[in-house]
Motif scaffolding. Structure first.
Motif, PDB file in Angstrom:
ATOM      1  N   VAL A  61       0.988  -1.292  -0.161  1.00 50.95           N
ATOM      2  CA  VAL A  61      -0.206  -0.132  -0.299  1.00 50.95           C
ATOM      3  C   VAL A  61       0.646   1.498  -0.146  1.00 50.95           C
ATOM      4  CG1 VAL A  61      -1.384   1.389   1.119  1.00 50.95           C
ATOM      5  CG2 VAL A  61      -1.930  -1.349   1.291  1.00 50.95           C
ATOM      6  N   ARG A  62       2.293   1.346   0.665  1.00 54.81           N
ATOM      7  CA  ARG A  62       2.907   2.518   1.089  1.00 54.81           C
ATOM      8  C   ARG A  62       3.352   2.651  -0.329  1.00 54.81           C
ATOM      9  NH1 ARG A  62       8.397   1.994   3.430  1.00 54.81           N
ATOM     10  NH2 ARG A  62       8.929   0.665   1.323  1.00 54.81           N
ATOM     11  N   ASN A  63       3.648   1.571  -1.043  1.00 51.08           N
ATOM     12  CA  ASN A  63       4.916   1.972  -2.215  1.00 51.08           C
ATOM     13  C   ASN A  63       3.739   2.250  -3.421  1.00 51.08           C
ATOM     14  OD1 ASN A  63       6.606   0.916  -1.199  1.00 51.08           O
ATOM     15  ND2 ASN A  63       7.234  -0.639  -2.391  1.00 51.08           N
ATOM     16  N   SER A  64       2.178   2.110  -3.358  1.00 55.33           N
ATOM     17  CA  SER A  64       1.567   2.569  -4.253  1.00 55.33           C
ATOM     18  C   SER A  64       1.351   4.271  -4.903  1.00 55.33           C
ATOM     19  CB  SER A  64       0.360   1.606  -4.245  1.00 55.33           C
ATOM     20  OG  SER A  64      -0.346   2.715  -3.055  1.00 55.33           O
ATOM     21  N   SER A  65       1.923   4.805  -3.438  1.00 57.71           N
ATOM     22  CA  SER A  65       2.159   6.440  -3.237  1.00 57.71           C
ATOM     23  C   SER A  65       2.909   6.546  -4.454  1.00 57.71           C
ATOM     24  CB  SER A  65       2.037   7.009  -2.114  1.00 57.71           C
ATOM     25  OG  SER A  65       2.590   7.972  -2.259  1.00 57.71           O
ATOM     26  N   SER A  66       2.583   7.580  -5.097  1.00 64.35           N
ATOM     27  CA  SER A  66       4.109   8.516  -5.920  1.00 64.35           C
ATOM     28  C   SER A  66       4.495   9.910  -5.254  1.00 64.35           C
ATOM     29  CB  SER A  66       3.036   9.029  -7.056  1.00 64.35           C
ATOM     30  OG  SER A  66       2.080  10.033  -6.856  1.00 64.35           O
ATOM     31  N   ASP A  67       4.148   9.976  -3.370  1.00 67.23           N
ATOM     32  CA  ASP A  67       4.712  10.833  -3.006  1.00 67.23           C
ATOM     33  C   ASP A  67       5.613  10.038  -2.378  1.00 67.23           C
ATOM     34  OD1 ASP A  67       5.495  12.227  -0.930  1.00 67.23           O
ATOM     35  OD2 ASP A  67       3.418  12.925  -0.375  1.00 67.23           O
ATOM     36  N   PRO A  68       6.808  11.276  -2.370  1.00 66.54           N
ATOM     37  CA  PRO A  68       8.422  10.416  -2.394  1.00 66.54           C
ATOM     38  C   PRO A  68       9.092  10.039  -0.473  1.00 66.54           C
ATOM     39  CG  PRO A  68       8.681  11.944  -4.213  1.00 66.54           C
ATOM     40  CD  PRO A  68       7.178  11.883  -3.168  1.00 66.54           C
ATOM     41  N   ALA A  69       7.791  11.351  -0.036  1.00 62.99           N
ATOM     42  CA  ALA A  69       7.240  11.086   1.903  1.00 62.99           C
ATOM     43  C   ALA A  69       7.564  10.026   1.987  1.00 62.99           C
ATOM     44  CB  ALA A  69       6.841  12.390   1.775  1.00 62.99           C
ATOM     45  N   ILE A  70       6.231   9.737   1.616  1.00 62.58           N
ATOM     46  CA  ILE A  70       5.226   8.281   1.876  1.00 62.58           C
ATOM     47  C   ILE A  70       6.300   7.186   1.571  1.00 62.58           C
ATOM     48  CG2 ILE A  70       3.470   7.211   1.468  1.00 62.58           C
ATOM     49  CD1 ILE A  70       2.094   9.966   0.998  1.00 62.58           C
ATOM     50  N   LEU A  71       7.275   6.974   0.470  1.00 58.65           N
ATOM     51  CA  LEU A  71       7.840   5.768   0.338  1.00 58.65           C
ATOM     52  C   LEU A  71       9.073   5.847   1.032  1.00 58.65           C
ATOM     53  CD1 LEU A  71       7.980   6.264  -3.857  1.00 58.65           C
ATOM     54  CD2 LEU A  71       6.336   4.215  -2.806  1.00 58.65           C
ATOM     55  N   ARG A  72       9.080   6.953   1.627  1.00 53.31           N
ATOM     56  CA  ARG A  72      10.585   6.564   2.455  1.00 53.31           C
ATOM     57  C   ARG A  72      10.243   6.557   4.261  1.00 53.31           C
ATOM     58  NH1 ARG A  72      12.234  11.969  -0.687  1.00 53.31           N
ATOM     59  NH2 ARG A  72      11.235  12.892   2.102  1.00 53.31           N
ATOM     60  N   LEU A  73       8.545   6.305   4.229  1.00 54.96           N
ATOM     61  CA  LEU A  73       8.057   6.077   5.708  1.00 54.96           C
ATOM     62  C   LEU A  73       9.095   5.199   5.760  1.00 54.96           C
ATOM     63  CD1 LEU A  73       4.965   7.308   5.742  1.00 54.96           C
ATOM     64  CD2 LEU A  73       6.364   8.562   7.348  1.00 54.96           C
ATOM     65  N   PRO A  74       9.645   4.619   6.874  1.00 60.33           N
ATOM     66  CA  PRO A  74      10.529   3.293   7.504  1.00 60.33           C
ATOM     67  C   PRO A  74       9.143   2.172   8.331  1.00 60.33           C
ATOM     68  CG  PRO A  74      10.369   4.932   9.190  1.00 60.33           C
ATOM     69  CD  PRO A  74       9.965   5.770   7.916  1.00 60.33           C
ATOM     70  N   ILE A  75       8.942   1.840   7.843  1.00 64.49           N
ATOM     71  CA  ILE A  75       8.205   0.184   8.181  1.00 64.49           C
ATOM     72  C   ILE A  75       9.068  -0.231   9.541  1.00 64.49           C
ATOM     73  CG2 ILE A  75       6.536  -1.581   8.037  1.00 64.49           C
ATOM     74  CD1 ILE A  75       6.620  -1.255   4.988  1.00 64.49           C
ATOM     75  N   PHE A  76       8.268  -1.250  10.562  1.00 64.81           N
ATOM     76  CA  PHE A  76       8.761  -1.165  11.695  1.00 64.81           C
ATOM     77  C   PHE A  76       8.001  -2.450  12.263  1.00 64.81           C
ATOM     78  CE2 PHE A  76      10.799   2.758  12.589  1.00 64.81           C
ATOM     79  CZ  PHE A  76      12.021   2.386  12.828  1.00 64.81           C
ATOM     80  N   ALA A  77       8.090  -3.670  12.306  1.00 70.88           N
ATOM     81  CA  ALA A  77       7.822  -5.077  12.243  1.00 70.88           C
ATOM     82  C   ALA A  77       7.634  -5.121  13.736  1.00 70.88           C
ATOM     83  CB  ALA A  77       7.658  -5.986  11.926  1.00 70.88           C
ATOM     84  N   VAL A  78       6.489  -5.414  14.638  1.00 63.48           N
ATOM     85  CA  VAL A  78       6.223  -5.369  15.888  1.00 63.48           C
ATOM     86  C   VAL A  78       5.567  -6.275  16.228  1.00 63.48           C
ATOM     87  CG1 VAL A  78       6.805  -2.427  16.512  1.00 63.48           C
ATOM     88  CG2 VAL A  78       4.506  -3.903  15.823  1.00 63.48           C
ATOM     89  N   GLY A  79       6.058  -7.298  17.500  1.00 69.76           N
ATOM     90  CA  GLY A  79       5.410  -8.538  17.646  1.00 69.76           C
ATOM     91  C   GLY A  79       5.466  -9.737  17.190  1.00 69.76           C
ATOM     92  N   GLY A  80       5.034 -10.861  17.261  1.00 72.14           N
ATOM     93  CA  GLY A  80       6.267 -12.394  17.193  1.00 72.14           C
ATOM     94  C   GLY A  80       6.271 -13.243  17.442  1.00 72.14           C
ATOM     95  N   HIS A  81       7.372 -13.699  16.930  1.00 73.89           N
ATOM     96  CA  HIS A  81       8.323 -14.301  17.624  1.00 73.89           C
ATOM     97  C   HIS A  81       8.907 -14.657  16.761  1.00 73.89           C
ATOM     98  CE1 HIS A  81       7.061 -17.713  14.628  1.00 73.89           C
ATOM     99  NE2 HIS A  81       8.267 -17.630  14.567  1.00 73.89           N
ATOM    100  N   ASP A  82      10.833 -14.354  17.751  1.00 78.68           N
ATOM    101  CA  ASP A  82      11.803 -13.715  17.131  1.00 78.68           C
ATOM    102  C   ASP A  82      12.305 -15.764  16.263  1.00 78.68           C
ATOM    103  OD1 ASP A  82      14.538 -12.470  17.931  1.00 78.68           O
ATOM    104  OD2 ASP A  82      14.054 -12.600  15.984  1.00 78.68           O
ATOM    105  N   SER A  83      12.726 -15.391  15.384  1.00 79.05           N
ATOM    106  CA  SER A  83      13.460 -16.282  13.834  1.00 79.05           C
ATOM    107  C   SER A  83      14.261 -15.960  12.963  1.00 79.05           C
ATOM    108  CB  SER A  83      12.552 -17.882  13.996  1.00 79.05           C
ATOM    109  OG  SER A  83      11.915 -17.568  13.078  1.00 79.05           O
TER     110      SER A  83
END
Length: 270
Positions: free
Chosen positions: A205-227
């Motif tokens: 969804v983020r990458n569907s934007s043409s706005d460079p500022a939105i494309l640069r927004l970092p994504i962090f994964a939170v929760g779930g188990h570590d492996s």
């Protein structure tokens, strides 16, 4: 916690800012007590407690239009960091504790002066949401986070916990994510937090934007188990960091603070 319409947000921020000012006053009282304990016989845990309180204050003050409070708290935090959480504070000699007491007391005097000034202007109409978040983005302070998680209880809890660090966190669905960003584009969205299963969808969804500022927004994964497999898959899907259960909130906050500052300087960070 559903996303609210933009016209409601200035009033919401004003209420949050008033609560922050109350908490600031309480924090300063606690910090003075912790400073006093440094030169008393009952000093156990005082340094660690003061350090964490200053860290939270340094991170949250800028969000509410008080960058001077944030900078002063950060300077005091750095003073305490080398000795903040040593297992046995009794290893510090009395001279070292006295010097720390003097520095902390002097800094608290400055903070009280700044806090008093800010309280007198608490209802300044210029401190509406857009103005505050525009300033915090430029100054590298944290502002708004969007949280996408299929577990609504966990998302709501994360929102509440992050609010104690001064973040205005909004829980949204993947479908509503872009609407939330569009409504808040002048309000300093600095990162997207998503559960591991939602990361691929959030990235799409983020990458569907043409706005460079939105494309640069970092994504962090939170929760779930570590492996290793989870970390590899999340990295492949564009996650800039992974914070598995139990989520280490101070580490997450520090990472977002750094990225927010890097964004303000126009660098990639990470």
């Amino acid at each position: 916690m559903p996303y609210t319409n933009a016209p409601d947000m200035p009033a919401k921020l004003a209420r949050l800012r008033e609560r922050f000012l109350v908490r600031l006053s309480e924090d300063l009282e606690c910090l003075q007590k912790e400073a006093d304990r440094l030169v008393s016989d009952d000093d156990g845990g005082a340094l660690c407690s003061a350090y964490h309180r200053l860290h939270r204050l340094a991170g949250s003050a800028g969000t509410f239009g008080m960058p001077d409070v944030g900078r002063t708290a950060r300077a005091l935090e750095k003073v305490l960091k080398p000795v903040a959480c040593i297992e046995d504070e009794s290893r510090l000699d009395s001279g070292h504790k006295a010097r720390l007491f003097e520095e902390l007391s002097s800094g608290l005097q400055v903070l009280r002066s700044l806090a008093g000034h800010q309280t007198s202007s608490a209802h300044d109409p210029s401190l509406d949401k857009a103005n505050v978040f525009d300033r915090t983005r430029l100054e590298g302070k944290q502002a708004r986070l969007l949280i996408v998680d299929e577990d609504t209880d966990r998302a709501s809890l994360l929102c509440r916990e992050l609010s104690s660090y001064g973040f205005d966190s909004l829980e949204v669905s993947v479908d509503a994510m872009m609407t939330a960003i569009d409504c808040a584009e002048n309000s300093g969205v600095v990162a997207l937090l998503a559960s591991p299963v939602k990361v691929p969808k959030v990235r799409t969804v983020r990458n569907s934007s043409s706005d460079p500022a939105i494309l640069r927004l970092p994504i962090f994964a939170v929760g779930g188990h570590d492996s290793f497999d989870n970390r590899y898959e999340l990295a492949e899907n564009g996650a800039r960091g992974f914070f598995p259960d139990p989520i280490q909130l101070p580490e997450l906050v520090e990472r977002i603070e750094k990225l927010s500052a890097d964004q303000a300087r126009g660098t990639r960070g990470g």
